[in-house]
Write a protein that holds these residues in place. Structure first.
Motif, PDB file in Angstrom:
ATOM      1  N   ALA A  74       0.810  -1.224   0.000  1.00 22.65           N
ATOM      2  CA  ALA A  74       0.000   0.000   0.000  1.00 22.65           C
ATOM      3  C   ALA A  74       0.842   1.272   0.000  1.00 22.65           C
ATOM      4  O   ALA A  74       0.282   2.373  -0.081  1.00 22.65           O
ATOM      5  N   ALA A  75       2.156   1.163   0.075  1.00 25.95           N
ATOM      6  CA  ALA A  75       3.006   2.331   0.301  1.00 25.95           C
ATOM      7  C   ALA A  75       2.874   3.377  -0.805  1.00 25.95           C
ATOM      8  O   ALA A  75       2.737   4.583  -0.528  1.00 25.95           O
ATOM      9  N   GLU A  76       2.924   2.950  -2.072  1.00 31.55           N
ATOM     10  CA  GLU A  76       2.870   3.922  -3.165  1.00 31.55           C
ATOM     11  C   GLU A  76       1.482   4.527  -3.319  1.00 31.55           C
ATOM     12  O   GLU A  76       1.349   5.728  -3.606  1.00 31.55           O
ATOM     13  N   ASP A  77       0.451   3.720  -3.151  1.00 26.47           N
ATOM     14  CA  ASP A  77      -0.905   4.264  -3.235  1.00 26.47           C
ATOM     15  C   ASP A  77      -1.111   5.321  -2.158  1.00 26.47           C
ATOM     16  O   ASP A  77      -1.721   6.368  -2.415  1.00 26.47           O
ATOM     17  N   LEU A  78      -0.609   5.057  -0.974  1.00 29.49           N
ATOM     18  CA  LEU A  78      -0.732   6.017   0.121  1.00 29.49           C
ATOM     19  C   LEU A  78       0.026   7.301  -0.209  1.00 29.49           C
ATOM     20  O   LEU A  78      -0.459   8.417   0.029  1.00 29.49           O
ATOM     21  N   ALA A  79       1.226   7.149  -0.781  1.00 33.90           N
ATOM     22  CA  ALA A  79       2.010   8.323  -1.166  1.00 33.90           C
ATOM     23  C   ALA A  79       1.287   9.140  -2.236  1.00 33.90           C
ATOM     24  O   ALA A  79       1.337  10.378  -2.223  1.00 33.90           O
ATOM     25  N   HIS A  80       0.615   8.471  -3.167  1.00 36.06           N
ATOM     26  CA  HIS A  80      -0.173   9.179  -4.189  1.00 36.06           C
ATOM     27  C   HIS A  80      -1.278   9.995  -3.536  1.00 36.06           C
ATOM     28  O   HIS A  80      -1.541  11.142  -3.937  1.00 36.06           O
ATOM     29  N   ASP A  81      -1.928   9.413  -2.525  1.00 39.47           N
ATOM     30  CA  ASP A  81      -2.984  10.133  -1.817  1.00 39.47           C
ATOM     31  C   ASP A  81      -2.424  11.376  -1.128  1.00 39.47           C
ATOM     32  O   ASP A  81      -3.046  12.447  -1.140  1.00 39.47           O
ATOM     33  N   VAL A  82      -1.251  11.235  -0.534  1.00 40.01           N
ATOM     34  CA  VAL A  82      -0.614  12.368   0.141  1.00 40.01           C
ATOM     35  C   VAL A  82      -0.203  13.424  -0.884  1.00 40.01           C
ATOM     36  O   VAL A  82      -0.394  14.636  -0.664  1.00 40.01           O
ATOM     37  N   ALA A  83       0.346  12.991  -2.008  1.00 38.02           N
ATOM     38  CA  ALA A  83       0.783  13.929  -3.045  1.00 38.02           C
ATOM     39  C   ALA A  83      -0.386  14.752  -3.584  1.00 38.02           C
ATOM     40  O   ALA A  83      -0.218  15.930  -3.937  1.00 38.02           O
ATOM     41  N   ALA A  84      -1.556  14.140  -3.649  1.00 34.36           N
ATOM     42  CA  ALA A  84      -2.739  14.843  -4.160  1.00 34.36           C
ATOM     43  C   ALA A  84      -3.123  16.033  -3.282  1.00 34.36           C
ATOM     44  O   ALA A  84      -3.829  16.936  -3.735  1.00 34.36           O
ATOM     45  N   HIS A  85      -2.643  16.040  -2.028  1.00 32.99           N
ATOM     46  CA  HIS A  85      -2.953  17.141  -1.109  1.00 32.99           C
ATOM     47  C   HIS A  85      -1.803  18.156  -1.022  1.00 32.99           C
ATOM     48  O   HIS A  85      -1.856  19.079  -0.195  1.00 32.99           O
ATOM     49  N   ASP A  86      -0.773  17.976  -1.873  1.00 28.70           N
ATOM     50  CA  ASP A  86       0.360  18.921  -1.904  1.00 28.70           C
ATOM     51  C   ASP A  86       0.986  19.115  -0.524  1.00 28.70           C
ATOM     52  O   ASP A  86       1.280  20.236  -0.107  1.00 28.70           O
ATOM     53  N   PHE A  87       1.218  18.025   0.172  1.00 34.09           N
ATOM     54  CA  PHE A  87       1.857  18.091   1.493  1.00 34.09           C
ATOM     55  C   PHE A  87       3.270  18.654   1.347  1.00 34.09           C
ATOM     56  O   PHE A  87       4.041  18.233   0.486  1.00 34.09           O
ATOM     57  N   THR A  88       3.621  19.614   2.199  1.00 30.95           N
ATOM     58  CA  THR A  88       4.911  20.293   2.090  1.00 30.95           C
ATOM     59  C   THR A  88       5.831  20.067   3.287  1.00 30.95           C
ATOM     60  O   THR A  88       6.893  20.680   3.376  1.00 30.95           O
ATOM     61  N   GLY A  89       5.430  19.196   4.206  1.00 36.58           N
ATOM     62  CA  GLY A  89       6.258  18.946   5.377  1.00 36.58           C
ATOM     63  C   GLY A  89       7.283  17.843   5.137  1.00 36.58           C
ATOM     64  O   GLY A  89       7.696  17.576   3.999  1.00 36.58           O
ATOM     65  N   VAL A  90       7.691  17.195   6.211  1.00 36.34           N
ATOM     66  CA  VAL A  90       8.635  16.068   6.136  1.00 36.34           C
ATOM     67  C   VAL A  90       7.839  14.765   6.085  1.00 36.34           C
ATOM     68  O   VAL A  90       6.995  14.525   6.964  1.00 36.34           O
ATOM     69  N   TYR A  91       8.087  13.971   5.066  1.00 42.37           N
ATOM     70  CA  TYR A  91       7.387  12.693   4.880  1.00 42.37           C
ATOM     71  C   TYR A  91       8.384  11.568   5.127  1.00 42.37           C
ATOM     72  O   TYR A  91       9.372  11.416   4.402  1.00 42.37           O
ATOM     73  N   VAL A  92       8.149  10.797   6.173  1.00 38.96           N
ATOM     74  CA  VAL A  92       9.053   9.699   6.536  1.00 38.96           C
ATOM     75  C   VAL A  92       8.499   8.410   5.927  1.00 38.96           C
ATOM     76  O   VAL A  92       7.498   7.858   6.404  1.00 38.96           O
ATOM     77  N   GLU A  93       9.140   7.948   4.872  1.00 38.05           N
ATOM     78  CA  GLU A  93       8.730   6.714   4.188  1.00 38.05           C
ATOM     79  C   GLU A  93       9.406   5.550   4.903  1.00 38.05           C
ATOM     80  O   GLU A  93      10.559   5.218   4.639  1.00 38.05           O
ATOM     81  N   ALA A  94       8.674   4.935   5.846  1.00 38.28           N
ATOM     82  CA  ALA A  94       9.271   3.935   6.741  1.00 38.28           C
ATOM     83  C   ALA A  94       8.784   2.520   6.450  1.00 38.28           C
ATOM     84  O   ALA A  94       8.872   1.649   7.317  1.00 38.28           O
ATOM     85  N   ASN A  95       8.285   2.294   5.249  1.00 40.17           N
ATOM     86  CA  ASN A  95       7.773   0.965   4.900  1.00 40.17           C
ATOM     87  C   ASN A  95       8.876   0.056   4.369  1.00 40.17           C
ATOM     88  O   ASN A  95       9.910   0.529   3.885  1.00 40.17           O
ATOM     89  N   ALA A  96       8.643  -1.234   4.459  1.00 39.94           N
ATOM     90  CA  ALA A  96       9.626  -2.216   3.994  1.00 39.94           C
ATOM     91  C   ALA A  96       9.477  -2.396   2.487  1.00 39.94           C
ATOM     92  O   ALA A  96       8.891  -3.369   2.006  1.00 39.94           O
ATOM     93  N   ILE A  97      10.004  -1.436   1.744  1.00 39.55           N
ATOM     94  CA  ILE A  97       9.885  -1.458   0.285  1.00 39.55           C
ATOM     95  C   ILE A  97      11.267  -1.300  -0.342  1.00 39.55           C
ATOM     96  O   ILE A  97      12.215  -0.856   0.302  1.00 39.55           O
ATOM     97  N   ALA A  98      11.352  -1.640  -1.631  1.00 36.07           N
ATOM     98  CA  ALA A  98      12.624  -1.585  -2.355  1.00 36.07           C
ATOM     99  C   ALA A  98      13.114  -0.141  -2.473  1.00 36.07           C
ATOM    100  O   ALA A  98      12.309   0.791  -2.552  1.00 36.07           O
ATOM    101  N   PRO A  99      14.435   0.048  -2.498  1.00 40.14           N
ATOM    102  CA  PRO A  99      14.975   1.410  -2.654  1.00 40.14           C
ATOM    103  C   PRO A  99      14.411   2.138  -3.866  1.00 40.14           C
ATOM    104  O   PRO A  99      14.172   3.350  -3.804  1.00 40.14           O
ATOM    105  N   GLU A 100      14.193   1.403  -4.961  1.00 35.68           N
ATOM    106  CA  GLU A 100      13.667   2.041  -6.166  1.00 35.68           C
ATOM    107  C   GLU A 100      12.259   2.594  -5.937  1.00 35.68           C
ATOM    108  O   GLU A 100      11.903   3.660  -6.454  1.00 35.68           O
ATOM    109  N   ARG A 101      11.454   1.875  -5.179  1.00 34.93           N
ATOM    110  CA  ARG A 101      10.109   2.365  -4.864  1.00 34.93           C
ATOM    111  C   ARG A 101      10.184   3.591  -3.968  1.00 34.93           C
ATOM    112  O   ARG A 101       9.418   4.551  -4.128  1.00 34.93           O
ATOM    113  N   THR A 102      11.085   3.567  -3.010  1.00 35.34           N
ATOM    114  CA  THR A 102      11.268   4.732  -2.134  1.00 35.34           C
ATOM    115  C   THR A 102      11.661   5.954  -2.956  1.00 35.34           C
ATOM    116  O   THR A 102      11.164   7.065  -2.720  1.00 35.34           O
TER     117      THR A 102
END
Length: 279
Positions: A74-102
């Motif tokens: 779900a990590a990328e779908d969640l990030a897409h949802d966050v991106a849609a709101h133009d979040f400008t703070g610090v986003y800590v991507e702490a999921n167990a995903i491949a470096p390329e996905r990060t």
């Protein structure tokens, strides 16, 4: 830097809720979005004193730092949802995903500052103290270090390159989690033949982790020509016991990449890894 930032957690699962509770010690508040979440999530959030909001947009508008801890798929779908709101703070991507996905997520969240993170260890509860490895812009990783200072979550920054923390997390997980499955297969095979206690007795004589002995990789490569067929035999034995043999067959296939290193006592770790990377 604000001494007490507002934090958003996506989402309060068993790891996320416990990590958020630690962050709460150095934060003004920790928000979570209850929209679409389960009763179990609601109970965990209440247990750890997290503050509910009704919508993702509200959480993002109020949070200076958002921590994403969710199932990897779900990590990328969640990030897409966050991106849609133009979040400008610090986003800590702490999921167990491949470096390329990060890195894709970092590019997607161009308006935010993305910190790559990986949790190694059990949730910080009942005396457990995991390490949160970080990589990304120094000003952002410093904020995350401060957020968890003095808590049961230890932090260690690996550098500025997004992807390094994810790589470390998955490298460790590939060994640790696969090893647990191998234990199940080995004990299952032994029990089928009434020798499981003897197997445990044999193993108890050695307690060191193979992961701490990288120099043994070259010796493994030199013996691969014998070990591969041995594991094929073990796979057949698993299959006969009704247990899945695929993991051992895959290991035998991997060992076959070292067939040319047969009994090479001069093989170095570098050479062994180079051969392993060649089909």
């Amino acid at each position: 830097m604000d001494q007490q930032p507002t934090i958003g957690i996506l989402h309060p699962g068993s790891m996320g809720a416990a990590v958020a509770a630690c962050a709460k010690q150095n934060a003004a508040s920790v928000l979570w979005c209850k929209d679409g979440r389960s009763t179990a999530s609601t109970e965990r959030a209440a247990q750890f004193g997290l503050t509910p909001v009704t919508a993702l947009g509200e959480l993002l508008d109020r949070s200076e730092i958002v921590i994403s801890l969710c199932p990897p798929a779900a990590a990328e779908d969640l990030a897409h949802d966050v991106a849609a709101h133009d979040f400008t703070g610090v986003y800590v991507e702490a999921n167990a995903i491949a470096p390329e996905r990060t890195q894709r997520i970092a590019a997607l969240l161009a308006a935010a500052t993305v910190v790559d993170a990986g949790v190694v260890g059990s949730p910080p509860a009942r005396g457990k103290s995991p390490v949160l490895y970080l990589s990304g812009p120094a000003n952002a990783t410093t904020r995350i270090e401060a957020l968890f200072a003095g808590t049961d979550v230890q932090t260690k920054t690996l550098g500025a390159k997004v992807g390094k923390a994810s790589a470390l997390k998955l490298a460790y997980a590939s060994f640790q989690k696969t090893s647990r499955v191998l234990v199940a297969l080995a004990v299952g095979m032994a029990r089928e033949h009434g020798v499981d206690q003897e197997l445990i007795d044999v193993a108890s004589r050695r307690t060191d982790s193979y992961l701490s002995e990288p120099e043994y990789i070259a010796k493994t490569a030199a013996r691969a020509w014998r070990w591969g067929p041995e594991l094929e035999e073990a796979a057949d034995t698993l299959a006969a016991a009704g247990l899945p043999p695929e993991m051992l067959r895959a290991t035998a296939s991997t060992l076959a990449r070292w067939n040319d290193a047969k009994d090479d006592s001069e093989l170095t770790l570098t050479d062994a890894l180079k051969q392993l990377a060649q089909p």
